[in-house]
Scaffold this motif. Structure first.
Motif, PDB file in Angstrom:
ATOM      1  N   ALA A 152      31.442  -8.532   9.051  1.00 44.42           N
ATOM      2  CA  ALA A 152      31.857  -7.919   7.785  1.00 44.42           C
ATOM      3  C   ALA A 152      32.936  -8.808   7.179  1.00 44.42           C
ATOM      4  CB  ALA A 152      32.362  -6.513   8.015  1.00 44.42           C
ATOM      5  N   ASP A 153      33.452  -8.404   6.011  1.00 40.89           N
ATOM      6  CA  ASP A 153      34.365  -9.264   5.247  1.00 40.89           C
ATOM      7  C   ASP A 153      35.679  -9.580   5.942  1.00 40.89           C
ATOM      8  OD1 ASP A 153      32.594  -9.564   3.280  1.00 40.89           O
ATOM      9  OD2 ASP A 153      33.465  -8.062   1.921  1.00 40.89           O
ATOM     10  N   ASP A 154      36.262  -8.578   6.563  1.00 39.02           N
ATOM     11  CA  ASP A 154      37.519  -8.861   7.256  1.00 39.02           C
ATOM     12  C   ASP A 154      37.484  -8.184   8.612  1.00 39.02           C
ATOM     13  OD1 ASP A 154      38.327  -6.150   7.053  1.00 39.02           O
ATOM     14  OD2 ASP A 154      39.064  -6.541   5.008  1.00 39.02           O
ATOM     15  N   VAL A 155      38.541  -8.368   9.357  1.00 39.37           N
ATOM     16  CA  VAL A 155      38.487  -7.943  10.758  1.00 39.37           C
ATOM     17  C   VAL A 155      38.410  -6.420  10.881  1.00 39.37           C
ATOM     18  CG1 VAL A 155      40.998  -7.954  11.190  1.00 39.37           C
ATOM     19  CG2 VAL A 155      39.412  -8.419  13.051  1.00 39.37           C
ATOM     20  N   ALA A 156      39.134  -5.691  10.026  1.00 41.14           N
ATOM     21  CA  ALA A 156      39.094  -4.229  10.116  1.00 41.14           C
ATOM     22  C   ALA A 156      37.691  -3.714   9.800  1.00 41.14           C
ATOM     23  CB  ALA A 156      40.117  -3.612   9.162  1.00 41.14           C
ATOM     24  N   ALA A 157      37.033  -4.314   8.797  1.00 41.01           N
ATOM     25  CA  ALA A 157      35.676  -3.911   8.430  1.00 41.01           C
ATOM     26  C   ALA A 157      34.692  -4.276   9.542  1.00 41.01           C
ATOM     27  CB  ALA A 157      35.277  -4.576   7.112  1.00 41.01           C
ATOM     28  N   MET A 158      34.929  -5.433  10.178  1.00 35.50           N
ATOM     29  CA  MET A 158      34.063  -5.851  11.287  1.00 35.50           C
ATOM     30  C   MET A 158      34.200  -4.872  12.451  1.00 35.50           C
ATOM     31  SD  MET A 158      34.021  -7.396  14.463  1.00 35.50           S
ATOM     32  CE  MET A 158      35.475  -8.419  14.707  1.00 35.50           C
ATOM     33  N   ASN A 159      35.451  -4.480  12.773  1.00 31.48           N
ATOM     34  CA  ASN A 159      35.688  -3.494  13.837  1.00 31.48           C
ATOM     35  C   ASN A 159      34.912  -2.212  13.541  1.00 31.48           C
ATOM     36  OD1 ASN A 159      39.279  -4.210  14.180  1.00 31.48           O
ATOM     37  ND2 ASN A 159      37.527  -5.149  15.177  1.00 31.48           N
ATOM     38  N   ALA A 160      35.046  -1.730  12.311  1.00 31.85           N
ATOM     39  CA  ALA A 160      34.437  -0.451  11.936  1.00 31.85           C
ATOM     40  C   ALA A 160      32.912  -0.535  11.996  1.00 31.85           C
ATOM     41  CB  ALA A 160      34.896  -0.038  10.536  1.00 31.85           C
ATOM     42  N   ALA A 161      32.347  -1.627  11.453  1.00 29.40           N
ATOM     43  CA  ALA A 161      30.887  -1.771  11.431  1.00 29.40           C
ATOM     44  C   ALA A 161      30.340  -1.881  12.857  1.00 29.40           C
ATOM     45  CB  ALA A 161      30.502  -3.005  10.607  1.00 29.40           C
ATOM     46  N   THR A 162      31.057  -2.636  13.700  1.00 28.63           N
ATOM     47  CA  THR A 162      30.615  -2.817  15.081  1.00 28.63           C
ATOM     48  C   THR A 162      30.626  -1.493  15.831  1.00 28.63           C
ATOM     49  OG1 THR A 162      31.510  -5.061  15.110  1.00 28.63           O
ATOM     50  CG2 THR A 162      31.126  -4.008  17.251  1.00 28.63           C
ATOM     51  N   ARG A 163      31.696  -0.751  15.673  1.00 24.92           N
ATOM     52  CA  ARG A 163      31.831   0.504  16.409  1.00 24.92           C
ATOM     53  C   ARG A 163      30.856   1.557  15.873  1.00 24.92           C
ATOM     54  NH1 ARG A 163      36.300   1.017  19.528  1.00 24.92           N
ATOM     55  NH2 ARG A 163      36.923   3.106  18.874  1.00 24.92           N
ATOM     56  N   ASP A 164      30.624   1.494  14.584  1.00 23.85           N
ATOM     57  CA  ASP A 164      29.675   2.433  13.982  1.00 23.85           C
ATOM     58  C   ASP A 164      28.270   2.200  14.538  1.00 23.85           C
ATOM     59  OD1 ASP A 164      28.756   4.464  12.299  1.00 23.85           O
ATOM     60  OD2 ASP A 164      28.126   2.991  10.794  1.00 23.85           O
ATOM     61  N   ALA A 165      27.911   0.920  14.680  1.00 24.83           N
ATOM     62  CA  ALA A 165      26.565   0.590  15.155  1.00 24.83           C
ATOM     63  C   ALA A 165      26.435   0.781  16.661  1.00 24.83           C
ATOM     64  CB  ALA A 165      26.228  -0.852  14.773  1.00 24.83           C
ATOM     65  N   GLY A 209      34.252  -5.698  18.965  1.00 26.76           N
ATOM     66  CA  GLY A 209      33.497  -6.840  18.452  1.00 26.76           C
ATOM     67  C   GLY A 209      34.278  -8.138  18.439  1.00 26.76           C
ATOM     68  N   VAL A 210      35.540  -8.120  18.890  1.00 30.80           N
ATOM     69  CA  VAL A 210      36.349  -9.338  18.828  1.00 30.80           C
ATOM     70  C   VAL A 210      36.038 -10.266  19.996  1.00 30.80           C
ATOM     71  CG1 VAL A 210      38.698 -10.280  18.898  1.00 30.80           C
ATOM     72  CG2 VAL A 210      38.200  -8.270  17.499  1.00 30.80           C
ATOM     73  N   ARG A 211      36.026  -9.731  21.209  1.00 31.40           N
ATOM     74  CA  ARG A 211      35.965 -10.585  22.393  1.00 31.40           C
ATOM     75  C   ARG A 211      34.598 -10.640  23.068  1.00 31.40           C
ATOM     76  NH1 ARG A 211      40.497  -8.224  21.593  1.00 31.40           N
ATOM     77  NH2 ARG A 211      39.327  -6.318  22.007  1.00 31.40           N
ATOM     78  N   TYR A 212      33.854  -9.540  23.073  1.00 25.57           N
ATOM     79  CA  TYR A 212      32.594  -9.500  23.823  1.00 25.57           C
ATOM     80  C   TYR A 212      31.725  -8.378  23.267  1.00 25.57           C
ATOM     81  CZ  TYR A 212      35.675  -6.142  26.088  1.00 25.57           C
ATOM     82  OH  TYR A 212      36.578  -5.145  26.313  1.00 25.57           O
ATOM     83  N   GLY A 213      30.491  -8.356  23.707  1.00 23.27           N
ATOM     84  CA  GLY A 213      29.591  -7.271  23.317  1.00 23.27           C
ATOM     85  C   GLY A 213      29.118  -7.410  21.880  1.00 23.27           C
ATOM     86  N   LEU A 214      28.638  -6.292  21.358  1.00 21.78           N
ATOM     87  CA  LEU A 214      28.077  -6.268  20.015  1.00 21.78           C
ATOM     88  C   LEU A 214      29.116  -6.668  18.971  1.00 21.78           C
ATOM     89  CD1 LEU A 214      25.643  -5.261  18.175  1.00 21.78           C
ATOM     90  CD2 LEU A 214      26.878  -3.078  18.071  1.00 21.78           C
ATOM     91  N   ARG A 215      28.693  -7.461  17.961  1.00 24.34           N
ATOM     92  CA  ARG A 215      29.535  -7.668  16.774  1.00 24.34           C
ATOM     93  C   ARG A 215      28.681  -7.550  15.525  1.00 24.34           C
ATOM     94  NH1 ARG A 215      33.103 -12.984  15.519  1.00 24.34           N
ATOM     95  NH2 ARG A 215      34.356 -12.110  17.205  1.00 24.34           N
ATOM     96  N   VAL A 216      29.116  -6.685  14.620  1.00 21.78           N
ATOM     97  CA  VAL A 216      28.462  -6.587  13.315  1.00 21.78           C
ATOM     98  C   VAL A 216      29.428  -7.197  12.316  1.00 21.78           C
ATOM     99  CG1 VAL A 216      27.501  -5.051  11.567  1.00 21.78           C
ATOM    100  CG2 VAL A 216      27.253  -4.482  14.007  1.00 21.78           C
TER     101      VAL A 216
END
Lengths: 484, 288
Positions: B146-159, B137-144
């Motif tokens: 969240a509060d911080d980058v680790a949470a954003m990574n996890a939410a994006t990959r989960d979805a 979710g940092v550079r391209y594709g889906l991004r979900v």
């Protein structure tokens, strides 16, 4: 126990950016700076479908380092993936080397002490994260911006044995390492630009014991000053803790420049399991005998040898040689100036280089390679011939450096040339003494104090007449002769 | 068909398991597959694992027949429990057809192929867990967000990832973990080496090998999605040669229950595509 009873033990991990023309695994230019995210391609951005191709020049640079640091080169080395998530790492793994690095088991001599080098391995650099808002503090930042220009820049990580025994020796080790890397032209070693970054492993032990204490790793020291202060502080902290009966916990610590102390990292977040495995997108690296032979043949003179040579050939001090060799391009400049000398000695060249030239370079941030060494040689010649005094030469050199003008031209334009011709000056001395006969009488009849005073007056008169251009040494000799 | 590893560039191919990924054509018949292969293969300097030497032509010898060809039927993939009788019958039929066309056919034992499946399901997920890490979710594709980058990574990959992908990422991450590497990933790589040696030994006596493509007749779409292990087991026959990096081609050879097709595969040593295609072509001709 007192502090003297403890010994500091240090091992350093030095990350060096190699100055190859392109990045480690793609064709992007290996350049510092530039607009963010302009020096990138599908490979160093880790786009799906892209694959790495190893830059052979980086391998050659690693082999040069191996030659210079007496490292062994195993027949085969293997790249490995170091897996962890960080936004400035495009693939969320770093292509590095793990159990089969390109070089192992070497050493570097530092002031007579032999510091072992465990290994040096190749890896790619990461991008840079810029935290925005919150007054520059990471935890208070509103958001972060990532610049991938640096991603994929080739790094060589040089790992020392825990053979270093003080902060000062650690500094000397890095200085010697920098000078060596500079001499073999594999890196510009600019700490301020991040071309050379240091992690220090520090532990303490009772003086005289052989075992190793529990170590802490201090990350990302980006100046020699921080290196020294961080090691000193960390060793004191550990000694204090042990003396209070606390155990040292193996952990990562950070150097806080403002507060002048190391602080523990957030161990939970930094407890990485890197899950290394061999990089399946690359093949093992097997340097050929031809490659190694080429490196051996073309390796330039190393700093220790060059210092020895300059000290012997020029009769300069070790310290002079150290400064010349440690500053990029300075020894080359001095050697060219010496080669162009038409009068004067190498030692005089070195004196000017260490004082005025170095001050000018520090002030302007220029590299010695842009200066004309022949101009310095001419200046030294003018002083040696007595054409100008050392004091005048300072001004002339300053103008020569700034304006890129030949010293002889400056001397002529300013009308500075000293009158050293004894015949010409003898007439002037005779005429001045004749004009001030009274003073001369007082001189001859006076005590030491009076004589000194009268002589000073007469010298002043002479200089007045000569508009300051009389050679003082010649004038003094003439005064001695004529005053009796 | 699957070419020899390194015959077709992987540059541009979205990576799953880098040491196994290899592009190969699906085609209406053997001739088309050969045509497509010759078009897509060749050295690519952008892929470090690409084969640098020239690859042997395939089309020129496609119809040279199998007279005198030594064919080995892999016992461990054919004559074992779990292989449906209809599938075994298809392999025997194929062996007979090649014999009729002049080949010499024998049974051959390649003992370590039975360890192929577990080795594959450690190596492939391990590499996949690393290859799929870039979808964060940092550079391209889906991004979900969240509060911080680790949470954003996890939410994006989960979805973004489906259940099978997540299963493999977890399996692979575990296999590479500190303390487990030697027991799982390291052990799987050693098994891989043993399988390669076993195949090499078999190819000293045989030009090509014959085996089922899958232990069962084709099953209806979606029939086994609830049972991942049963799905994994249907790969048991194709995995060994895949681990070895050798070429293989599957040719339809009759039908089983409900008229669904049965495939047999011809295996060959590295760069053995010409002889492999000749055998495949002979099977195709025999079916007509």
């Amino acid at each position: 126990m007192t502090a003297q009873d403890w010994e500091t033990v240090v091992g350093l991990e030095v990350h060096v950016e190699l100055s190859t023309a392109s990045k480690l695994f793609c064709g992007c230019a290996n350049e510092f700076g530039g607009e963010p995210n302009t020096n990138v391609c599908p490979v160093c951005l880790g786009l799906p479908g892209s694959l790495p191709v190893l830059n052979e020049r980086a391998v050659e640079y690693a082999l040069r380092v191996a030659e210079a640091l007496h490292l062994e080169v195993p027949p085969v080395s293997v790249f490995a993936r170091k897996n962890y998530f960080y936004p400035d790492m495009p693939k969320n793994y770093q292509t590095s080397q793990y159990d089969m690095p390109i070089t192992v088991h070497g050493w570097l001599d530092v002031d007579g002490a032999r510091i072992g080098i465990t290994r040096a391995h190749l890896e790619e650099d990461t991008g840079k994260t810029l935290h925005v808002g919150g007054g520059g503090r990471i935890h208070d930042a509103d958001h972060a911006l990532v610049d991938y220009n640096r991603a994929g820049v080739p790094l060589l990580e040089i790992v020392s044995e825990p053979d270093i025994r003080s902060a000062e020796q650690a500094k000397r080790y890095v200085e010697e390492l920098r000078a060596t890397l500079l001499a073999i032209q594999v890196s510009d070693v600019k700490m301020e630009e991040g071309s050379l970054r240091i992690d220090a492993n520090v532990s303490v032990r009772p003086a005289g014991s052989d075992g190793l204490g529990t170590r802490c790793e201090i990350k990302n020291l980006n100046s020699l000053r921080s290196l020294v202060k961080a090691i000193e502080h960390e060793a004191r902290r550990q000694v204090t803790a042990i003396e209070f009966g606390d155990a040292i916990v193996q952990e990562t610590r950070h150097w806080d420049e403002q507060r002048g102390r190391t602080v523990a990292g957030r161990s939970k977040e930094e407890a990485h399991d890197y899950r290394y495995f061999p990089e399946p997108d690359l093949v093992p690296v097997a340097p050929t005998p031809d490659m190694r032979e080429h490196v051996r043949r073309t390796l330039p003179e190393l700093p220790a040898a060059r210092r020895r040579r300059l000290v012997e050939a020029w009769g300069i001090r070790d310290d002079d040689a150290r400064v010349l060799v440690a500053t990029p391009g300075l020894a080359d400049y001095a050697e060219k100036a010496v080669a162009a000398l038409a009068g004067g000695t190498p030692r005089e060249v070195v004196n000017w280089v260490r004082q005025e030239v170095l001050a000018y370079l520090n002030e302007t941030g220029l590299s010695p390679s842009v200066l004309a060494p022949e101009m310095l040689a001419e200046l030294v010649g003018l002083v040696a011939a007595g054409t100008i005094s050392r004091n005048q030469a300072k001004d002339v050199l300053d103008e020569s450096l700034r304006e890129e003008r030949w010293p002889r031209d400056i001397v002529e334009a300013r009308g500075l040339a000293q009158v050293s011709d004894a015949g010409e000056l003898a007439a002037v001395v005779a005429s001045v003494l004749d004009e001030h006969r009274g003073v001369v009488e007082e001189y001859r009849g006076g005590d030491d104090k009076a004589r000194k005073k009268k002589r000073g007056f007469l010298m002043g008169e002479l200089m007045k007449r000569l508009q300051g251009k009389g050679n003082p040494q010649v004038l003094n000799r003439l005064l001695d002769e004529q005053l009796g | 068909m699957k070419p020899t590893y390194g015959a077709v560039s992987r540059y541009g191919l979205v990576a799953f398991a880098s040491s196994l990924d290899q592009i190969g054509p699906f085609a209406a018949d053997v001739h088309d597959a050969a045509l497509a292969l010759e078009a897509i293969r060749g050295h690519d300097p952008c892929d470090s694992t690409s084969i640098a030497s020239p690859l042997p032509p395939v089309l020129d010898t496609l119809d040279d027949g199998v007279s005198g060809l030594r064919v080995g039927v892999v016992e461990e993939l054919t004559d074992v429990e779990g292989v449906q009788p209809e599938v075994r019958a298809a392999v025997d039929g194929a062996a007979g057809a090649l014999e009729d066309a002049g080949a010499k056919v024998e049974r051959v034992s390649v003992p370590t192929v039975v360890h192929g499946l577990p080795a594959y399901y450690l190596i492939a997920p391990a590499e996949a867990s690393s290859n799929l890490a870039r979808y964060d979710g940092v550079r391209y594709g889906l991004r979900v967000d969240a509060d911080d980058v680790a949470a954003m990574n996890a939410a994006t990959r989960d979805a973004g990832f489906g259940p099978e992908v997540k299963r493999r990422i977890m399996l692979g991450t575990y296999a590479l973990s500190a303390g487990y590497y030697d027991a799982y990933y390291g052990q799987a790589q050693r098994v891989r080496t043993l399988i390669i040696r076993d195949f090499e030994r078999a190819y000293e006596r045989f030009d090509v090998l014959l085996a089922p493509t899958s232990p069962t007749v084709a099953f209806p779409l979606g029939a086994k999605t609830a049972d991942p292990l049963a799905m994994y087991l249907s790969d048991v026959c194709t995995i060994p040669t895949n681990l070895a990096g050798h070429p293989a081609i599957s040719v339809p050879f009759g039908t089983g229950e409900g008229g669904l097709p049965v495939g047999v595969q011809v295996l060959a040593p590295a760069l053995g595509e010409p002889v492999m295609f000749r055998a495949a072509r002979a099977l195709e001709v025999a079916r007509r």
